[in-house]
Enzyme design. Structure first.
Site, PDB file in Angstrom:
ATOM      1  N   ASP A 148       5.263  -1.091   6.132  1.00 18.11           N
ATOM      2  CA  ASP A 148       5.914  -0.162   7.069  1.00 18.11           C
ATOM      3  C   ASP A 148       5.398  -0.448   8.479  1.00 18.11           C
ATOM      4  O   ASP A 148       4.243  -0.166   8.801  1.00 18.11           O
ATOM      5  CB  ASP A 148       5.599   1.286   6.653  1.00 18.11           C
ATOM      6  CG  ASP A 148       6.413   2.271   7.479  1.00 18.11           C
ATOM      7  OD1 ASP A 148       6.332   2.215   8.731  1.00 18.11           O
ATOM      8  OD2 ASP A 148       7.137   3.088   6.889  1.00 18.11           O
ATOM      9  N   ASP A 194       4.034   2.611  10.581  1.00 19.02           N
ATOM     10  CA  ASP A 194       2.746   3.106  10.087  1.00 19.02           C
ATOM     11  C   ASP A 194       1.616   2.124  10.412  1.00 19.02           C
ATOM     12  O   ASP A 194       0.515   2.537  10.784  1.00 19.02           O
ATOM     13  CB  ASP A 194       2.814   3.331   8.564  1.00 19.02           C
ATOM     14  CG  ASP A 194       3.551   4.622   8.221  1.00 19.02           C
ATOM     15  OD1 ASP A 194       3.723   5.465   9.125  1.00 19.02           O
ATOM     16  OD2 ASP A 194       3.958   4.777   7.056  1.00 19.02           O
TER      17      ASP A 194
END
Ligand code: PRP
Ligand code: URA
Length: 209
Positions: free
Chosen positions: A200, A203
């Site tokens: 991700d 993130d």
């Protein structure tokens, strides 16, 4: 049909390897995304038109070149696109920056738009939409639709890593938008993540999860 370019410059590929590596921490990840983005900006601007100008050097008259044509604009897709802005601006400091805020609903994988702010003269600029990840293509497609609706006519899409599914979807939805990548990966997994990808991007850039 739009064209797809994969930048195979050794420096880009080297840095991308460490971006992908799960043992790379937030600080280093952010620095590497920044550096790769600057290198990709160098490649994506390779064919910008130039014009000849005459100047005086300390030694004499010279005919030299400056960049001509449309002014540039960057449009990062929030949030992960933000990680690419500073690196590109180091190469193109006069570019204006618009923002499109989208997140991908984790259940439906469909993008949800929550913010759009673009330069006033967006119709006169050559825009580069930036996002590290092109997975299903939904976010890029909606972001490009949104900026076209506000007057943009000249758009490129620049991502670090793409899945073939996302590239194909963008090509169908926006056949006028060429796509510039550091890597074309294998596929999407059942959760819509790029395989092997880098996880991700938002993130990893911002240290959330
Ligand atoms: C990620 C990524 C892209 C999108 C790609 O953002 O940065 O914007 O997913 O997926 P898609 O091609 O299937 O639409 P995310 O929605 O996780 O939001 P974030 O940047 O705020 O973390
Ligand atoms: N968004 C990400 O950040 N990573 C993926 O692999 C897919 C979507």
């Amino acid at each position: 049909m739009s064209k797809v370019f994969v930048f195979d410059h050794p420096l880009i590929q080297h840095k991308l390897t460490y971006i992908r590596d799960k043992s790379t921490g937030t600080k280093e990840f952010r620095e590497l995304v920044d550096e790769v983005s600057a290198l990709m900006a160098f490649e994506i601007t390779r064919n910008l038109p130039t014009q000849e100008v005459t100047i005086e050097t300390p030694v004499g008259k010279a005919t030299s070149k400056t960049i001509a044509g449309k002014k540039l604009g960057l449009v990062p897709i929030l949030r992960a696109g933000l990680g690419m802005v500073d690196g590109i601006l180091r190469m193109i400091p006069a570019a204006k920056v618009g923002h499109v805020g989208l997140y991908r609903d984790p259940e439906t994988l469909k993008p949800v738009e929550y913010y759009v702010k673009l330069p006033n003269d967006v119709n006169e600029r050559e825009l580069i939409v930036i996002d590290p990840m092109l997975a299903t293509g939904g976010s890029a497609i909606d972001a490009i639709t949104s900026i076209k609706r506000r007057g943009a006519t000249s758009i490129k899409l620049m991502c670090l890593v793409a899945a073939p599914e996302g590239v194909a979807a963008v090509q169908i939805a926006h056949p006028d938008v060429d796509i510039y990548l550091a890597a074309m990966d294998e596929k999407l997994n059942e959760k819509g993540y790029i395989v092997p990808g880098l996880g991700d991007a938002g993130d990893r850039l911002f240290g959330t999860k």
